[in-house]
Scaffold this motif. Sequence first.
Motif, mmCIF file in Angstrom:
data_model
loop_
_atom_site.group_PDB
_atom_site.id
_atom_site.type_symbol
_atom_site.label_atom_id
_atom_site.label_comp_id
_atom_site.label_asym_id
_atom_site.label_seq_id
_atom_site.Cartn_x
_atom_site.Cartn_y
_atom_site.Cartn_z
ATOM 1 N N GLU A 60 -8.146 -2.304 -5.298
ATOM 2 C CA GLU A 60 -8.687 -1.299 -4.373
ATOM 3 C C GLU A 60 -7.933 0.024 -4.493
ATOM 4 O OE1 GLU A 60 -8.923 -0.554 0.469
ATOM 5 O OE2 GLU A 60 -8.590 -2.583 -0.324
ATOM 6 N N LEU A 61 -6.596 -0.058 -4.574
ATOM 7 C CA LEU A 61 -5.797 1.155 -4.675
ATOM 8 C C LEU A 61 -5.998 1.849 -6.014
ATOM 9 C CD1 LEU A 61 -2.478 -0.110 -3.032
ATOM 10 C CD2 LEU A 61 -4.143 1.467 -2.056
ATOM 11 N N ARG A 62 -6.184 1.063 -7.080
ATOM 12 C CA ARG A 62 -6.438 1.682 -8.374
ATOM 13 C C ARG A 62 -7.745 2.465 -8.361
ATOM 14 N NH1 ARG A 62 -4.857 -3.119 -12.743
ATOM 15 N NH2 ARG A 62 -2.587 -2.963 -12.503
ATOM 16 N N GLU A 63 -8.764 1.886 -7.760
ATOM 17 C CA GLU A 63 -10.046 2.590 -7.671
ATOM 18 C C GLU A 63 -9.950 3.792 -6.738
ATOM 19 O OE1 GLU A 63 -12.899 -0.271 -6.469
ATOM 20 O OE2 GLU A 63 -12.798 -1.458 -8.322
ATOM 21 N N GLN A 64 -9.217 3.616 -5.636
ATOM 22 C CA GLN A 64 -9.115 4.686 -4.640
ATOM 23 C C GLN A 64 -8.378 5.903 -5.196
ATOM 24 O OE1 GLN A 64 -7.300 3.362 -1.017
ATOM 25 N NE2 GLN A 64 -7.228 5.409 -0.104
ATOM 26 N N HIS A 65 -7.347 5.651 -6.020
ATOM 27 C CA HIS A 65 -6.528 6.746 -6.528
ATOM 28 C C HIS A 65 -6.750 6.975 -8.017
ATOM 29 C CE1 HIS A 65 -4.644 6.410 -2.676
ATOM 30 N NE2 HIS A 65 -4.144 5.222 -2.935
ATOM 31 N N GLU A 70 0.831 -1.205 0.000
ATOM 32 C CA GLU A 70 0.000 0.000 0.000
ATOM 33 C C GLU A 70 0.865 1.254 0.000
ATOM 34 O OE1 GLU A 70 -3.834 1.846 2.422
ATOM 35 O OE2 GLU A 70 -2.875 -0.015 3.081
ATOM 36 N N LYS A 108 -5.896 -5.866 -3.153
ATOM 37 C CA LYS A 108 -5.371 -4.581 -2.693
ATOM 38 C C LYS A 108 -5.007 -3.689 -3.868
ATOM 39 C CE LYS A 108 -4.651 -3.303 0.843
ATOM 40 N NZ LYS A 108 -5.408 -2.391 1.741
ATOM 41 N N MET A 159 0.934 3.833 -3.181
ATOM 42 C CA MET A 159 0.318 5.115 -2.897
ATOM 43 C C MET A 159 0.908 6.170 -3.824
ATOM 44 S SD MET A 159 -1.870 6.595 -0.751
ATOM 45 C CE MET A 159 -1.845 5.538 0.696
#
Length: 607
Positions: free
Chosen positions: A469-474, A28, A466, A32
Amino acid sequence: MDPYEHATTGLMPDDDNINDVDELERLENELMPQPDDYYGILNVSKTATAEELKVSYKNLCRSFHPDKHKNDEHKRIAEARFQVIQQAYEVISDPQKRVIYDTYGEEGLKATWEVGPKFKTPEELQAEYEKQARLKREQDLDNMIRSRGEVNLGIDATQIFDPYEPPVFSSFNQPGLAPKKKGPLHALTNGQVQQLFMRHSFETQLGPQTRAIFGGSMVSRGGMGGGNILGTIRHSVSPKLFCELNATILKPRGLTLKTVYNMSSDSFCNTIVQAKTPYSPPIVTITTGRRLFAATTGYITYRSGEWSLLGWGGDVSRSMDKSHVALGMAGVSGAKQKGNYSCELQTGIIASHFAADYTHKLDRQMRVRVAGSISTVGGLTASIGSDHKLSSNTRFGMSMECGVPTGVTVQFKVSRLGQKLVMPIILSSEFDFRLTFLGTAIPAAVAMAVDQLLLKPRRQKQIKAKILELREQHADILANRKAEAEDAQKLVTATAERKTKVESDKKDGLVIVKALYGHLENLVDEEGDDEEAEGVIDVTVVLQAMVNESRLTIPSGHSKTNICGFYDPCLGERKQLKVQYRFQHQLHQVIIKDSAALIVPMRAHLI
């Protein structure tokens, strides 16, 4: 030796000294979206000299200075990018700001630092910043974990593997009683608890430099035992001197004073003074050491044992605590410093030994340790063990120790947030090759099977989830980075075309024919159109614009944040850079990993 003083001799280092980061947490942090990388913006490495910085800055100004563009849209883009270039150059060209940025990143530049005189060298500033960061990490750890406990349950299982069945005799011409039928698990009832040890402690802060620890311990062996209460005061006298005072309240009472003195960054001297009774002199242990190599420290230890002075202490000729001297060294090994080793040679009046151990950190948060020793008291012993990080705060380990005449012992250990459960099991009081093999091979096979069939697939599934999730989050940030890179490519297109023409006319000119960056599996497929492959971008213009005097340099690790137009087309995936270029009128191709540094042209093509 104090009967209530207990030391666990497991195969793994103490978890309190371990600062591992969970794999998902590290992933993560890596995925980031990071702030702009100033070295990547300037297209230089972290070891770049002041002259190299000036040359790169001038080259960037030719492409990104607003006055170089007539188109209004290009001028607007250039103004925004040129501000970033100026900011990066202002920081990296200043020695003091550069040290702060290298240590703490962009956030460190916003902080107020009090590190002594202004005119310190970069090396001295680096040492000061690292010291402050270390103190802060230690303080954060102490604030998170203030309660520590340990339970050690020793089990004697020798009767399970080699049971003794007393013979049944008949009397008065009467037949003996038939033996009772026993179930398949009856042998497990022959195991006995050999020792139970427990301790727990609480820590509190008394002052900025002082801490207090209050705890208790108890031990039971063969149905007999006792306990004690321990109080400890730790005080930091100065950055170089640290003291600790321990006292046991119940019998047997004792007082121990420990000091740690760092004479310099490369040498230290530690002392331990143990007073068990006022009727004899204290036992003194002195250890002094010095760094021998970059990652190796040597030390020598002297322990006085029990001694007398002008009648004070009485007759110590029958004392079992005699003086000894130990010489050893410890350090880390490997390019990534994943290995830790130590060896020690001790000579004494009663006990002498030679011991060595090596611990290696593997992938997937696993450590393996092998150790061995030969002693005049303990004989010959060898051990092997491993432990695995199950979660961010939990570890599970197992070790096997065998020796002559100590026998065979297997040990399990579970630790979580300062709490430990240790379970040594004595399989045999004598060396038994069969038990040693079974106790090593079977657990290793089970651990490997569990890791490959259960833990590894589970971890891979978590990693994929993960990443998504990070691709969608950022998503918004990544889209903005992509737009910035495409705008940057518009600005360098004219520069790339001019350099292509200039380099084509040279005898030793360098022309980038095709350059693709992205997902490994898509790039290695030679068939089809690579530009249309998912997670692949065309960086031909970018690299041609970066050519300077028939040389192309891409600093290691900075390709994703380069000011000319690199960006990450597939967050979390392995990437490669495939470059086809013409040099000396010959066509070449090189494929490098994302983390490598590329300098072309050169004979090896890749470094």
